[in-house]
Structures are given as C-alpha cells and as structure tokens.
Design an enzyme around this catalytic site. Structure first.
Site, short mmCIF file in Angstrom:
data_model
loop_
_atom_site.label_atom_id
_atom_site.label_comp_id
_atom_site.label_asym_id
_atom_site.label_seq_id
_atom_site.Cartn_x
_atom_site.Cartn_y
_atom_site.Cartn_z
N HIS A 71 0.89 -1.16 0.00
CA HIS A 71 0.00 0.00 0.00
C HIS A 71 0.93 1.21 0.00
CE1 HIS A 71 -3.27 2.68 1.20
NE2 HIS A 71 -4.14 1.69 1.06
N TRP A 75 2.30 5.22 4.51
CA TRP A 75 1.34 4.78 5.54
C TRP A 75 1.67 3.43 6.15
CZ3 TRP A 75 -2.21 6.20 1.06
CH2 TRP A 75 -2.56 7.56 1.12
N TYR A 101 3.75 6.78 -3.26
CA TYR A 101 2.84 7.85 -3.69
C TYR A 101 3.65 9.13 -3.94
CZ TYR A 101 -1.74 5.68 -2.57
OH TYR A 101 -2.87 4.90 -2.54
N HIS A 137 3.96 6.41 -7.77
CA HIS A 137 2.52 6.15 -7.64
C HIS A 137 1.69 7.43 -7.79
CE1 HIS A 137 -0.47 3.06 -6.48
NE2 HIS A 137 -1.13 4.05 -5.88
N GLU A 175 -1.05 5.37 -12.32
CA GLU A 175 -2.37 5.41 -12.96
C GLU A 175 -2.73 6.81 -13.42
OE1 GLU A 175 -5.36 3.69 -10.38
OE2 GLU A 175 -4.60 1.67 -10.66
N GLU A 262 -0.86 -3.83 -11.02
CA GLU A 262 -1.75 -3.67 -9.86
C GLU A 262 -3.11 -4.26 -10.20
OE1 GLU A 262 -1.92 0.34 -7.91
OE2 GLU A 262 -4.07 -0.06 -7.84
N THR A 269 -12.49 1.10 -5.66
CA THR A 269 -12.21 1.97 -4.51
C THR A 269 -11.23 1.33 -3.54
OG1 THR A 269 -13.99 1.03 -3.20
CG2 THR A 269 -14.55 2.92 -4.58
N TRP A 296 -2.92 -5.65 -5.18
CA TRP A 296 -3.18 -4.57 -4.23
C TRP A 296 -4.03 -5.08 -3.08
CZ3 TRP A 296 -1.12 0.22 -4.07
CH2 TRP A 296 -1.72 1.14 -3.19
N LYS A 301 -4.92 -2.71 6.42
CA LYS A 301 -5.96 -1.69 6.52
C LYS A 301 -7.33 -2.39 6.48
CE LYS A 301 -7.40 2.64 4.33
NZ LYS A 301 -7.01 3.76 3.44
N GLU A 303 -9.88 -2.75 4.76
CA GLU A 303 -10.59 -2.68 3.48
C GLU A 303 -10.42 -4.02 2.78
OE1 GLU A 303 -8.84 0.62 1.30
OE2 GLU A 303 -6.99 -0.45 0.92
#
Ligand code: DCB
Length: 334
Positions: A71, A75, A101, A137, A175, A262, A269, A296, A301, A303
């Site tokens: 991820h 983070w 990122y 990213h 992306e 990915e 989402t 991914w 997390k 999710e």
C-alpha cells in the site's frame, strides 16, 4: 549394534535426499510463515528483457512474475521490511512492488524521508532474491507531467543506485487519469525513460496508460519506441470485467507487451466484495497470456483489498489465519 548403525546410516541418507530435493526445488521445508527467499527469483532468472509481448529471463525463456504490491509507503512502512517481504516469498512470490505515492503525503512533500524508506524497501526485496518494482505512484495528480521535473530527478537518483542490479523494474507512472491522456503520458515517458536508460540501459520499464491504467488499446495504437518496455493494465475484479480483458486482448494482438502491475479483488475503490468469480476469470486470462502481476495490497488496513487482517504483523511471518479472504485467494496463486 550393527543393525542400529545400519538404521542410522539409512536415516541420514533419507534425510540428505530430502534436503537435497528441497533445495533443488527451492521448497526447502517452506512452511507458510517461514521467512525466506524467492525460489524462482533473480538468482534463477537474471536480467529480464521483453521479446515480442513476453517477459523473458536471461536464458531467453518466458517468465511470469507475481507478488504483492505494498500500500502507500508513507502509511504502511512495516510491510516493506526484509522479513515482511520475505514472508510473501515463503508463499512463492518472486515479485514485490513498492508503491511510493507522489501526492497524499508521499514523495513530493517528504523527499528525503520517502527516499530513505524506498531504499530500505528495495534493498530488503533484493536480499529476498525478488524482483522489485519501484512505482512512482501518481493518482490524485492525474497527469504525470504535473511532477515531471521531480520524476526525472527521482529516477536519475534511483537508477544510479540500482541500474547495475537485475532485480529492479521501474514503473514511471502508476495510474494516469483525468488530464493524463496518452499524448501527455507519451511526452512524459519520452522525457523520463532516457534518464533511466543512462544508468540502467536494459532494465524493464513499465509505462502507465490512460484511465487508471486501463487504456492499453490506445497505447497500442501509438507505442513508444524504446526496447524493454511494458505497458500497465490495472483491474479491480468488482469493477472491471470482460470489456477490460478485451482491451488487453486488442493490445496484445497489436504486439503491445502488457504487465498487470496492480490488481485487486475489490471494487476500484479498494473496498467492496471480494469478487472471487470475476477474479477467477482474470486469473485464467493472465495465465493464458503469461501476464505478470502484483496484487493490491500488502497491508492490514480495514478494506477488502487488504491481504492481511487488521493488527496482523508480518515481521514474524504471515500465518494463514492472518490472511483476509483476498489474501488467502491471492497467496494461493503465487
Ligand atoms: C488505484 C490506485 C490505488 C488505490 C486502488 C484502489 O486507484 F492505484 O492507490 O488504492 O486503486 O482504489 C486506494 C487504497 C485506499 C486509499 C486510496 C487513496 O486502497 O486505502 O485510501 O487508494 O490513496 C483507482 C483504480 C481504478 C479506478 C479508480 C482509482 N477506477 N482511484 O477504475 O475508477 O480513483 O483511486
């Protein structure tokens, strides 16, 4: 006495045969959770290159890379340590992708901190005999040209550090979306690729495509002219189905090499689902076309795309009970 000795010799013989077979097949007692090195990784395949639409190893044989994507590095740094990455190798992964990122508290706002973390993560993957993707990213910053200057400086540095090792693949824009049209991506790629090539003359470079790396068919209409490039196609099983596989098929038919750098079992989402039946179709498709992939994501997390359950700590290996539904599915295909 003599019988005992004989039994002992036989036991030693059987044991050494077992160890030998283990080493030869690279599965030396690899219980899930053991921390170790990839068994079909860099020592076995060496420098990679792109022939037609295929990724091939140093012996010219086609090779498929598969593993997890981190991820956001800003983070979840605890998922990119040597032990954490090694835990994916113990399940059979030979690839790890480091998602650095640019926005959202990533590189642009914390250059030296992120660079330090990135180097630690890449070095960790290298010690685990794995191929590793350095992923610039971009996401909220839809057009890669937005941080082109920073990207050139970044890739100059990292390619200087890693250009001599066969482990590293460079993904120059995760992306593109919004204003990130193929014309603009092309122009960005033509500025960044030569910077990498100066230090890493033949390393494989992954180029993102428009609409969150879905429009590989558009890229196929006007590809870049460098060797050893592949083009990213990303999918989320709950959002992208047969129509996106159609785009990949079109691109491959036109001779465009595609890399699924990915994909997730959730919707686009990162949550919702998971969508196992559609994932089955994608896995079949990727196998059929020998597409390499990174899932991914390797984090805990809360999710549904996360591979690990909340509170799971990969530092001492990853047990099956620490895997989510997505994690169990994905790890079974390494
Ligand atoms: C991509 C991104 C990736 C994003 C996942 C899932 O975005 F490359 O960064 O990850 O797919 O959306 C998510 C995380 C969340 C985090 C969020 C923002 O899972 O925890 O909060 O990033 O950092 C995609 C992919 C496809 C599409 C849209 C996005 N699509 N997107 O097809 O519309 O907008 O993020």
């Amino acid at each position: 006495m003599f019988l005992k000795l004989k039994a002992c010799v036989i036991a030693v013989l059987v044991l050494s045969i077992l160890i030998g077979v283990g080493i030869m097949t690279g599965t030396a007692f690899a219980a899930p959770g053991d921390v170790e090195t990839a068994s079909n990784g860099v020592a076995q395949n060496g420098w990679l290159s792109v022939k037609g639409t295929s990724l091939v190893n140093e012996q010219g044989q086609s090779v498929v890379l598969h593993g997890m994507s981190s991820h956001g590095l800003q983070w979840f740094p605890q998922f990119t340590t040597s032990n954490a990455i090694g835990a994916t190798a113990s399940y059979g992964a030979n690839l790890f992708r480091i998602a650095m990122y640019t926005a959202e508290g990533g590189y642009i706002s914390n250059k030296s901190g992120m660079l330090r973390q990135l180097y630690q993560s890449v070095d960790a993957a290298i010690t685990r005999n794995m191929y590793v993707i350095i992923d610039w990213h971009i996401l909220k910053d839809g057009n890669p040209q937005r941080y082109q200057k920073e990207a050139k400086a970044f890739f100059k540095k990292v390619s200087k550090r890693y250009g001599h090792v066969p482990n590293v693949l460079y993904e120059i824009c995760n992306e593109p979306n919004g204003k990130g049209t193929w014309r603009r991506i092309r122009s960005y790629a033509n500025a960044v690729i030569p910077v990498i090539r100066r230090n890493a003359p033949s390393s494989v470079i992954l180029v993102g495509t428009p609409t969150w790396s879905q429009d590989v068919d558009i890229a196929a209409g006007n590809p870049l002219s460098y060797p050893n490039l592949m083009y990213s196609c990303h999918f989320y099983a709950g959002t992208h189905g047969e129509w996106l596989r159609g785009k990949v098929k079109t691109a491959l038919d036109k001779g465009l090499p595609v890399f699924v750098s990915e994909w997730g079992m959730s919707t686009a989402t990162g949550s919702g689902g998971v969508y196992t039946e559609e994932a089955d179709r994608w896995i079949r498709f990727m196998r059929q076309h020998k597409l390499s992939w990174a899932n991914w994501s390797y984090c805990n997390k809360g999710e549904s795309s996360a591979a690990l359950v909340p509170n799971a700590d990969p530092e001492d290996g990853v047990s099956r009970s620490e895997l989510t539904k997505s994690g169990r599915y994905v790890f079974s295909y390494f």
